[in-house]
Enzyme design. Sequence first.
Site, PDB file in Angstrom:
ATOM      1  N   THR A  52       0.834  -1.196   0.000  1.00 35.04           N
ATOM      2  CA  THR A  52       0.000   0.000   0.000  1.00 35.04           C
ATOM      3  C   THR A  52       0.872   1.250   0.000  1.00 35.04           C
ATOM      4  O   THR A  52       0.629   2.201  -0.741  1.00 35.04           O
ATOM      5  CB  THR A  52      -0.953  -0.024   1.210  1.00 35.04           C
ATOM      6  OG1 THR A  52      -1.616  -1.281   1.222  1.00 35.04           O
ATOM      7  CG2 THR A  52      -1.974   1.071   1.139  1.00 35.04           C
ATOM      8  N   LYS A  80       7.594  10.793  20.539  1.00 33.52           N
ATOM      9  CA  LYS A  80       7.798  11.780  21.611  1.00 33.52           C
ATOM     10  C   LYS A  80       6.511  12.067  22.351  1.00 33.52           C
ATOM     11  O   LYS A  80       6.458  12.930  23.211  1.00 33.52           O
ATOM     12  CB  LYS A  80       8.321  13.097  21.012  1.00 33.52           C
ATOM     13  CG  LYS A  80       9.635  12.969  20.283  1.00 33.52           C
ATOM     14  CD  LYS A  80      10.048  14.344  19.764  1.00 33.52           C
ATOM     15  CE  LYS A  80      11.264  14.221  18.869  1.00 33.52           C
ATOM     16  NZ  LYS A  80      11.464  15.438  18.076  1.00 33.52           N
TER      17      LYS A  80
HETATM   18  C1  NCD Z   1      -3.692  -6.135   3.538  1.00 35.70           C
HETATM   19  C2  NCD Z   1      -3.714  -5.197   4.715  1.00 35.70           C
HETATM   20  O1  NCD Z   1      -2.722  -4.558   5.024  1.00 35.70           O
HETATM   21  O2  NCD Z   1      -4.768  -5.126   5.322  1.00 35.70           O
HETATM   22  N1  NCD Z   1      -2.648  -5.907   2.646  1.00 35.70           N
HETATM   23  C3  NCD Z   1      -2.653  -4.848   1.806  1.00 35.70           C
HETATM   24  O3  NCD Z   1      -3.010  -3.755   2.118  1.00 35.70           O
HETATM   25  N2  NCD Z   1      -2.263  -5.082   0.555  1.00 35.70           N
HETATM   26  C4  NCD Z   1      -3.847  -7.531   3.916  1.00 35.70           C
HETATM   27  C5  NCD Z   1      -2.819  -8.142   4.841  1.00 35.70           C
HETATM   28  O4  NCD Z   1      -1.984  -7.470   5.425  1.00 35.70           O
HETATM   29  O5  NCD Z   1      -2.905  -9.373   4.999  1.00 35.70           O
END
Ligand code: NCD
Length: 353
Positions: A52, A80
């Site tokens: 992401t 902090k």
């Molecule tokens: C997911 C998340 O972070 O919720 N991944 C992502 O955003 N691509 C799913 C996960 O972490 O399993």
Amino acid sequence: MRHIIDLADLTAAEFSDLYKLTTNIIDRPEGYVDACRGKVLGSLFYEPSTRTNLSFSTAMMRLGGSVVGFSDPNSSSTAKGETLKDTISMVSSYADLIVMRNPREGAAKAASLYSSVPVINAGDGGHLHPTQTLTDMVTILRMRGSADNMKIGLCGDLKYGRTVHSLLHFLERYHNVQIYLIAPDALKLPDYMVHFLKEHQMPFCEVSALDEVLPELDVLYMTRIQRERFVSAQEYENLEGNYQLTAAKMKRAKKDMLVLHPLPRVDEIAQDVDDDPRAVYFKQARYGMFGRMALLLTLSKLNFQRPAKHGIGTDGVRCSNPKCITKTEPYLPLDVPVGARCPYCDALIELRL
Ligand code: NCD
């Protein structure tokens, strides 16, 4: 369209515009290289993320904009003792847009109260993950045209999987979608989400094995069992290895079933599934970047105004969810009656004793 806390907050027309822009960018990315020139994205990741985080940064750079921020809260003033309110007030005076991931449920909504620029929720604990839903929907729409009349199986960690919760919220707007919830008892969909399905008359059934329903599905949405959200390692290990998809099982699935996964994948999808043309999870991740480009571009053009005033603190009530953002940021206004849903995390509001 201002803050993006849940994708389901968008109207049908807003989503349709966003999807059209996404497909234009997919088909002609070179037309958008300067679309966000001079714009700055504030990227606040309080929790680990590769996809992401990289996806948003790449999206902004492909639009000609730039990115500031952190991917480790220990390198920010949070270490902090700075409040979320102060961090957001400050970053929103530097950046044109904010994207935030935070382990606390309801954190993005809380941040939006204090931001003078649009806030995009990149995941708030086990609660919501709207841009993953955008990714999922772009994939389904691009590859199948619509989600109407589909049988959609959601498999794995339905309890802590925020991507599942966000996707279910959004699927509510399609016709005749049948939901198959495939999870072990310990990872079943939380009550508030079951309540949501019932309230919106979305047909669903809960099954405890992938094999039971696999041949019926049009889309199989696999998820990782989220180790970081478990209290004990033992609890995690008891479930690891269940609910796996393999090439052998794929032989029983429909010829045109789509296999989606938000990624990262651990061992819930065996490597031998990757070459199957129905396995579209890497393509899905790429579509996600284009969807985020469309979102950043759309939000960066808005005439945005921060609401003037906010109450402070709570009066006699509290949220029943120990992971709610109101537990760590007690100044957040909570002006709702006992028995209502928390405006930040959707859990029930109870009496403060
Ligand atoms: C997911 C998340 O972070 O919720 N991944 C992502 O955003 N691509 C799913 C996960 O972490 O399993």
